[in-house]
Design a protein around this motif. Structure first.
Motif, mmCIF file in Angstrom:
data_model
loop_
_atom_site.group_PDB
_atom_site.id
_atom_site.type_symbol
_atom_site.label_atom_id
_atom_site.label_comp_id
_atom_site.label_asym_id
_atom_site.label_seq_id
_atom_site.Cartn_x
_atom_site.Cartn_y
_atom_site.Cartn_z
ATOM 1 N N PHE B 97 102.058 -84.804 -19.527
ATOM 2 C CA PHE B 97 101.647 -84.424 -20.878
ATOM 3 C C PHE B 97 101.656 -85.640 -21.811
ATOM 4 O O PHE B 97 100.688 -85.891 -22.527
ATOM 5 N N ILE B 98 102.744 -86.429 -21.755
ATOM 6 C CA ILE B 98 102.847 -87.595 -22.643
ATOM 7 C C ILE B 98 101.735 -88.589 -22.353
ATOM 8 O O ILE B 98 101.046 -89.067 -23.260
ATOM 9 N N ILE B 99 101.518 -88.879 -21.054
ATOM 10 C CA ILE B 99 100.472 -89.848 -20.693
ATOM 11 C C ILE B 99 99.099 -89.320 -21.104
ATOM 12 O O ILE B 99 98.262 -90.066 -21.620
ATOM 13 N N PHE B 100 98.882 -88.030 -20.887
ATOM 14 C CA PHE B 100 97.585 -87.449 -21.236
ATOM 15 C C PHE B 100 97.335 -87.560 -22.736
ATOM 16 O O PHE B 100 96.259 -87.959 -23.174
ATOM 17 N N ILE B 101 98.365 -87.235 -23.531
ATOM 18 C CA ILE B 101 98.233 -87.345 -24.984
ATOM 19 C C ILE B 101 97.965 -88.796 -25.375
ATOM 20 O O ILE B 101 97.013 -89.108 -26.090
ATOM 21 N N ALA B 102 98.795 -89.717 -24.862
ATOM 22 C CA ALA B 102 98.738 -91.100 -25.331
ATOM 23 C C ALA B 102 97.465 -91.798 -24.895
ATOM 24 O O ALA B 102 96.887 -92.572 -25.657
ATOM 25 N N SER B 103 97.015 -91.543 -23.664
ATOM 26 C CA SER B 103 95.896 -92.363 -23.203
ATOM 27 C C SER B 103 94.574 -91.624 -23.199
ATOM 28 O O SER B 103 93.552 -92.216 -22.867
ATOM 29 N N PHE B 104 94.576 -90.360 -23.537
ATOM 30 C CA PHE B 104 93.306 -89.647 -23.553
ATOM 31 C C PHE B 104 93.037 -89.007 -24.905
ATOM 32 O O PHE B 104 92.029 -89.271 -25.538
ATOM 33 N N ILE B 105 93.968 -88.172 -25.360
ATOM 34 C CA ILE B 105 93.761 -87.430 -26.602
ATOM 35 C C ILE B 105 93.747 -88.381 -27.807
ATOM 36 O O ILE B 105 92.874 -88.308 -28.667
ATOM 37 N N ILE B 106 94.722 -89.316 -27.865
ATOM 38 C CA ILE B 106 94.818 -90.182 -29.042
ATOM 39 C C ILE B 106 93.590 -91.075 -29.203
ATOM 40 O O ILE B 106 92.983 -91.062 -30.268
ATOM 41 N N PRO B 107 93.161 -91.832 -28.174
ATOM 42 C CA PRO B 107 91.967 -92.662 -28.396
ATOM 43 C C PRO B 107 90.722 -91.841 -28.724
ATOM 44 O O PRO B 107 90.000 -92.178 -29.672
ATOM 45 N N LEU B 108 90.509 -90.749 -27.982
ATOM 46 C CA LEU B 108 89.325 -89.931 -28.258
ATOM 47 C C LEU B 108 89.416 -89.306 -29.640
ATOM 48 O O LEU B 108 88.434 -89.291 -30.395
ATOM 49 N N GLY B 109 90.594 -88.806 -29.976
ATOM 50 C CA GLY B 109 90.798 -88.206 -31.292
ATOM 51 C C GLY B 109 90.542 -89.210 -32.402
ATOM 52 O O GLY B 109 89.942 -88.892 -33.427
ATOM 53 N N LYS B 110 91.002 -90.441 -32.177
ATOM 54 C CA LYS B 110 90.784 -91.492 -33.174
ATOM 55 C C LYS B 110 89.304 -91.772 -33.349
ATOM 56 O O LYS B 110 88.816 -91.910 -34.474
ATOM 57 N N ILE B 111 88.595 -91.870 -32.223
ATOM 58 C CA ILE B 111 87.170 -92.196 -32.284
ATOM 59 C C ILE B 111 86.418 -91.082 -33.014
ATOM 60 O O ILE B 111 85.633 -91.337 -33.936
ATOM 61 N N ILE B 112 86.714 -89.826 -32.634
ATOM 62 C CA ILE B 112 86.036 -88.696 -33.275
ATOM 63 C C ILE B 112 86.402 -88.639 -34.756
ATOM 64 O O ILE B 112 85.537 -88.476 -35.621
ATOM 65 N N GLY B 113 87.693 -88.813 -35.049
ATOM 66 C CA GLY B 113 88.158 -88.767 -36.435
ATOM 67 C C GLY B 113 87.472 -89.808 -37.299
ATOM 68 O O GLY B 113 87.078 -89.531 -38.430
ATOM 69 N N LEU B 114 87.295 -91.015 -36.747
ATOM 70 C CA LEU B 114 86.667 -92.082 -37.540
ATOM 71 C C LEU B 114 85.191 -91.812 -37.762
ATOM 72 O O LEU B 114 84.674 -92.023 -38.862
ATOM 73 N N PHE B 115 84.504 -91.314 -36.725
ATOM 74 C CA PHE B 115 83.098 -90.929 -36.906
ATOM 75 C C PHE B 115 82.979 -89.897 -38.010
ATOM 76 O O PHE B 115 82.130 -89.974 -38.897
ATOM 77 N N PHE B 116 83.885 -88.929 -37.945
ATOM 78 C CA PHE B 116 83.922 -87.837 -38.910
ATOM 79 C C PHE B 116 84.127 -88.386 -40.331
ATOM 80 O O PHE B 116 83.409 -88.018 -41.259
ATOM 81 N N LEU B 117 85.083 -89.305 -40.482
ATOM 82 C CA LEU B 117 85.378 -89.841 -41.815
ATOM 83 C C LEU B 117 84.213 -90.665 -42.345
ATOM 84 O O LEU B 117 83.861 -90.554 -43.529
ATOM 85 N N VAL B 118 83.595 -91.481 -41.457
ATOM 86 C CA VAL B 118 82.451 -92.282 -41.896
ATOM 87 C C VAL B 118 81.322 -91.364 -42.348
ATOM 88 O O VAL B 118 80.680 -91.585 -43.371
#
Lengths: 207, 208
Positions: B97-118
Motif C-alpha cells: 500500500f505504501i509503495i503503491f501510494i508513494a510511487s503511483f498515486i502521488i506522482p499521477l495525482g500531482k500531474i493531474i492536480g497541476l493540469f487541473f490547476l493550470v
C-alpha cells in the motif's frame, strides 16, 4: 532609492498576494491570511538559542548518519553492511551517477547546508559580529527548504528493512539511530526558526 | 478592491518576504538583494512544460525495471508494479500500500492536480478558491514522498551485495523515476498560486 513605507508591519501572503497589516502578536500565536488561511507569521520564543542548539546537534549527528552502517545482512555465512556513504559510492561505481547524485544531494548535501546555515546564522547573530554575507546564507536556506528528503530516505530504510527481514538475518546499525535523531533535529529546526525575526535582525545590521 | 500587494504597486520578496515597492517589473529586494517579479513570469507555460515532461518520463519509469535480483545464477528484474504485485502475493499488504501510494498515486495525482490547476487559472470553475489553494498546498508538499521507491532500491542494492549468493542491482527504471520526481517537483515549484486568486479578483472587478 529608499521609499518610506510601513513595510515592517506589512506582509503579503505568499499564496494569494493579499496585503495584510500584521498585528502585534505574542509567542505561541499565529497570524493567518484572512483569504486562504496560510500562516503568515508565528513568533517563536528564544529562537536564537534553540536554533543554535538544535542545528549544532544536527551537524554533529550528520557524521554518524552518513558514515556508520545503516544495517547489515547475514546470509549463507556471509555478512555485508552498508552506510549512506557506501550506498552512494556503490551506485557511482556501478555507473548510476545520476541516482548517486540525487541521493547525495537530497539525503546529505541539502540537510547539511540547511543545518550549517542555521548554525552559522544563529551563532553570528548571538556571539559574533553580523556580516553582510549572512543574508546570502539565509537566502540559500529558503531556496533549499523544499529539497530536503531525509524523511523520505528514512521511510525508504524502514521499507527495505521490512522487505529484507523475511529473506535474511538483519542487523540494525547505529546509522539508523543517527538518522532518526538527525530527522528530529531537522524537523525541530523548522519549528524553532523564526524567519521574520532573523530577517529583521539581518536588516538592522545592514542599515 | 485594492487588497493584493500587486494592485498597490508592492511586491513580496519570495526569499525573505519583505514588502518592496515595485519600480519595474523586475525588482531587487532591498533587504536580501534577490531579484524577483511580482508574479513568476510565464508561470503557466513552465508548469505545463514540466508537467508534460514528468508525464512522459512516467512511462519509461514504469516500463523499465527498478532493480535486478541475482540469486545463485538466476536473474530476476522487477518494475514498480511487479514489485507491488510480489508484496501482495507474499501478504505484505501495508508495504504494498505504501509503495503503491508513494510511487503511483502521488506522482499521477500531482500531474493531474497541476493540469487541473493550470486549467482553472484560465477558465472559470465551480471549485472554491480556498479549495484550489489547498489542493496546490497538498500538491506542493507531497512531492518528495514519491522519491521513496528510489531510496528503497538504493538501500536494498547496497545492503544485499553478497556476490553469487544474492545480489541486488539498481536498474535503468530508477533513473527515469528519479528524473520524473524531479520534474514534478519543478512543476509544482514553477506554478504561481497567486494567479488563481488574481483571476478571481479580476472577475470581481468586472462584476462590479
Amino acid at each position: 532609492m529608499t521609499v518610506s513605507l510601513p513595510t515592517d508591519t506589512l506582509a503579503a501572503c505568499q499564496r494569494c498576494d493579499t496585503l495584510v497589516n500584521l498585528p502585534d502578536i505574542s509567542n505561541h500565536q499565529k497570524a493567518l491570511c484572512p483569504c486562504c488561511n496560510t500562516v503568515l507569521h508565528s513568533p517563536k520564543k528564544h529562537t536564537l538559542d534553540k536554533t543554535l542548539a538544535i542545528s549544532f546537534a544536527g551537524l554533529l549527528l550528520l557524521i554518524p548518519a552518513t558514515v556508520m552502517p545503516l544495517m547489515g545482512i547475514y546470509a549463507a555465512g556471509q555478512y555485508n553492511q552498508a552506510s549512506l556513504l557506501t550506498c552512494i559510492v556503490l551506485l557511482a561505481n556501478e555507473g548510476f551517477y545520476f541516482i548517486a547524485f540525487c541521493v547525495f544531494i537530497f539525503a546529505i548535501a541539502v540537510p547539511a547546508v540547511r543545518l550549517f546555515t542555521a548554525f552559522y546564522l544563529t551563532f553570528c547573530l548571538k556571539y559574533a559580529s553580523k556580516k553582510p554575507h549572512l543574508i546570502v546564507f539565509f537566502r540559500s536556506y529558503h531556496l533549499l527548504n523544499n529539497w530536503a528528503m531525509i524523511h523520505v530516505f528514512f521511510l525508504g530504510i524502514i521499507v527495505s528493512l521490512y522487505k529484507l527481514v523475511d529473506i535474511a538475518d538483519i542487523a540494525i546499525g547505529t546509522g539508523i539511530t543517527s538518522i532518526i535523531l538527525l530527522l528530529m533535529c531537522s524537523t525541530m529546526l523548522s519549528i524553532t526558526l523564526d524567519h521574520r525575526f532573523i530577517w529583521q535582525q539581518l536588516e538592522q545590521n545592514n542599515d | 478592491m485594492t487588497r493584493t500587494a500587486l494592485s498597490n504597486g508592492l511586491g513580496c520578496c519570495p526569499r525573505c518576504q519583505k514588502i518592496n515597492k515595485m519600480q519595474s517589473e523586475k525588482q531587487q529586494c532591498s533587504r536580501c538583494a534577490h531579484w524577483f517579479y511580482s508574479r513568476k513570469p510565464n508561470s503557466l507555460q513552465h508548469t505545463l512544460a514540466w508537467t508534460v515532461t514528468s508525464l512522459v518520463l512516467f512511462i519509461p519509469a514504469n516500463i523499465y525495471p527498478m532493480m535486478t535480483l541475482h540469486t545463485f545464477g538466476k536473474t530476476e528484474a522487477s518494475t514498480i508494479l511487479q514489485g507491488i504485485a510480489t508484496f501482495i502475493q507474499t501478504g505484505h499488504y501495508p508495504i504494498a500500500f505504501i509503495i503503491f501510494i508513494a510511487s503511483f498515486i502521488i506522482p499521477l495525482g500531482k500531474i493531474i492536480g497541476l493540469f487541473f490547476l493550470v486549467y482553472h487559472v484560465k477558465h472559470r470553475s465551480n471549485m472554491s478558491l480556498k479549495r484550489q489553494s489547498h489542493l496546490f498546498h497538498i500538491v506542493e508538499n507531497i512531492g518528495p514522498w514519491s522519491m521513496l521507491d528510489v531510496f528503497v532500491v538504493v538501500v536494498m542494492a547496497s545492503v544485499v551485495n553478497l556476490g553469487f549468493i544474492s545480489n541486488i542491482e539498481v536498474s535503468l527504471g530508477a533513473s527515469y523515476f528519479a528524473l520524473m520526481v524531479i520534474a514534478t517537483l519543478m512543476a509544482a515549484h514553477s506554478f504561481d498560486s497567486r494567479l488563481l486568486w488574481d483571476n478571481n479578483n479580476n472577475k470581481e472587478q468586472t462584476h462590479e
